[in-house]
Design a protein around this motif. Structure first.
Motif, short mmCIF file in Angstrom:
data_model
loop_
_atom_site.label_atom_id
_atom_site.label_comp_id
_atom_site.label_asym_id
_atom_site.label_seq_id
_atom_site.Cartn_x
_atom_site.Cartn_y
_atom_site.Cartn_z
N VAL A 1 -10.16 -19.70 -9.78
CA VAL A 1 -10.06 -18.73 -10.78
C VAL A 1 -8.82 -17.88 -10.72
CG1 VAL A 1 -11.31 -16.70 -11.65
CG2 VAL A 1 -12.68 -18.50 -10.98
N GLN A 2 -8.26 -17.60 -11.83
CA GLN A 2 -7.20 -16.73 -11.56
C GLN A 2 -7.09 -15.74 -12.98
OE1 GLN A 2 -3.36 -18.80 -11.70
NE2 GLN A 2 -2.08 -17.17 -11.24
N LEU A 3 -6.64 -14.47 -12.57
CA LEU A 3 -6.67 -13.48 -13.57
C LEU A 3 -5.17 -12.82 -13.57
CD1 LEU A 3 -9.70 -11.20 -12.51
CD2 LEU A 3 -9.65 -13.42 -14.08
N VAL A 4 -4.65 -12.80 -14.66
CA VAL A 4 -3.27 -12.63 -14.89
C VAL A 4 -3.21 -11.20 -15.86
CG1 VAL A 4 -0.75 -13.01 -15.21
CG2 VAL A 4 -2.43 -14.76 -14.39
N GLU A 5 -2.68 -10.11 -15.23
CA GLU A 5 -2.71 -8.66 -16.11
C GLU A 5 -1.29 -8.91 -16.65
OE1 GLU A 5 -5.13 -7.19 -12.64
OE2 GLU A 5 -3.40 -8.40 -12.94
N SER A 6 -1.22 -8.11 -17.91
CA SER A 6 0.04 -7.72 -18.42
C SER A 6 -0.14 -6.56 -19.35
CB SER A 6 0.72 -9.15 -19.28
OG SER A 6 -0.25 -9.28 -20.39
N GLY A 7 0.94 -6.04 -19.82
CA GLY A 7 1.09 -4.90 -20.73
C GLY A 7 1.13 -3.59 -20.15
N GLY A 8 1.41 -3.48 -19.15
CA GLY A 8 1.74 -2.13 -18.26
C GLY A 8 2.97 -1.64 -18.68
N LEU B 1 -5.78 2.01 -9.35
CA LEU B 1 -5.55 2.64 -7.90
C LEU B 1 -4.43 3.48 -8.40
CD1 LEU B 1 -6.30 2.70 -5.04
CD2 LEU B 1 -4.63 0.79 -4.81
N ALA B 2 -4.74 4.84 -8.04
CA ALA B 2 -3.62 5.79 -8.07
C ALA B 2 -3.39 6.32 -6.56
CB ALA B 2 -3.84 7.31 -8.81
N PRO B 3 -1.86 6.72 -6.26
CA PRO B 3 -1.74 7.07 -4.98
C PRO B 3 -2.49 8.12 -4.38
CG PRO B 3 0.33 6.82 -6.28
CD PRO B 3 -0.80 6.85 -7.30
N PRO C 1 -0.97 12.17 -18.08
CA PRO C 1 -0.13 11.98 -16.74
C PRO C 1 -1.32 11.43 -15.52
CG PRO C 1 0.62 13.85 -17.52
CD PRO C 1 -0.29 13.53 -18.50
N GLU C 2 -2.58 11.80 -15.49
CA GLU C 2 -3.41 11.41 -14.68
C GLU C 2 -3.80 10.17 -14.72
OE1 GLU C 2 -3.50 14.18 -16.45
OE2 GLU C 2 -5.39 14.73 -17.17
N ASP C 3 -3.57 9.54 -15.78
CA ASP C 3 -3.91 8.03 -15.86
C ASP C 3 -2.94 7.24 -15.05
OD1 ASP C 3 -4.83 8.60 -19.32
OD2 ASP C 3 -6.38 8.22 -17.76
N THR C 4 -1.79 7.70 -14.65
CA THR C 4 -1.02 6.87 -13.96
C THR C 4 -1.62 6.32 -12.85
OG1 THR C 4 0.96 8.29 -14.78
CG2 THR C 4 1.19 6.99 -12.53
N ALA C 5 -1.54 4.83 -12.91
CA ALA C 5 -2.13 4.09 -11.73
C ALA C 5 -1.79 2.76 -11.72
CB ALA C 5 -3.40 4.50 -11.73
N MET C 6 -2.05 1.68 -10.81
CA MET C 6 -1.78 0.48 -10.98
C MET C 6 -3.32 -0.07 -11.51
SD MET C 6 0.11 -2.19 -10.57
CE MET C 6 1.29 -1.89 -8.98
N TYR C 7 -3.22 -0.72 -12.52
CA TYR C 7 -4.59 -1.34 -13.28
C TYR C 7 -4.72 -2.44 -12.97
CZ TYR C 7 -4.90 3.08 -15.93
OH TYR C 7 -5.17 4.43 -16.17
N TYR C 8 -6.22 -2.91 -12.64
CA TYR C 8 -6.41 -4.27 -12.25
C TYR C 8 -7.57 -4.84 -12.95
CZ TYR C 8 -3.99 -3.09 -7.85
OH TYR C 8 -3.10 -2.75 -6.78
N VAL D 1 2.42 7.51 -16.88
CA VAL D 1 2.49 8.15 -17.97
C VAL D 1 3.19 9.79 -17.61
CG1 VAL D 1 0.78 9.76 -19.88
CG2 VAL D 1 0.17 7.47 -18.66
N SER D 2 4.14 9.99 -18.39
CA SER D 2 5.01 11.10 -18.16
C SER D 2 4.65 12.35 -19.02
CB SER D 2 6.31 10.84 -18.35
OG SER D 2 6.73 10.28 -19.32
N SER D 3 4.73 13.68 -18.44
CA SER D 3 4.35 14.51 -19.31
C SER D 3 5.32 15.38 -19.87
CB SER D 3 3.88 15.86 -18.09
OG SER D 3 4.87 15.96 -17.34
#
Length: 123
Positions: free
Chosen positions: A2-9, A37-39, A85-92, A121-123
């Motif tokens: 199984v492999q999952l490949v994200e795109s669109g960020g 996952l956000a810092p 801006p608080e939506d800024t993160a790595m999305y999996y 996302v920048s303000s």
């Protein structure tokens, strides 16, 4: 395998939109979810969808994000509108064939994971 490949960020200004995609290889009809996952924070569930199309959302994205899937293409999507801006993160994206409550949005309910796509996302 199984492999999952994200795109669109990418990078957008507050109020903008992005659409994430997750292509699934090696299996179909998974229960699937999006996590981020956000810092400095723990990985958190964003939305989930089962093979029948039932969905569940975290309160902080309800009304702004939409999870969907195209079973013919074996692809998962996350339409993100009114980004903050608080939506800024790595999305999996994540997937599992076991039965589990969608509302739980728990990382422990998902066995297979993609490599992630960055959303800024920048303000």
């Amino acid at each position: 395998q199984v492999q999952l490949v994200e795109s669109g960020g990418g990078s957008v200004q507050a109020g903008g939109s992005l659409r994430l995609s997750c292509a699934v290889f090696g299996y179909s009809n998974f229960r699937m979810g999006w996590f981020r996952l956000a810092p400095g924070k723990e990985r958190e569930g964003v939305a989930a969808i089962d093979s029948a199309g039932s969905t569940s959302y975290a309160p902080f994205v309800k009304g702004r994000f939409t999870i969907s899937r195209d079973n013919a293409k074996n692809t998962l999507y996350l339409q993100m509108n009114s980004l903050k801006p608080e939506d800024t993160a790595m999305y999996y994206c994540a997937a599992d064939f076991r039965t589990a409550p969608l509302f739980r949005l728990s990382v422990n309910d998902y066995r297979y994971w993609g490599q992630g796509t960055q959303v800024t996302v920048s303000s």
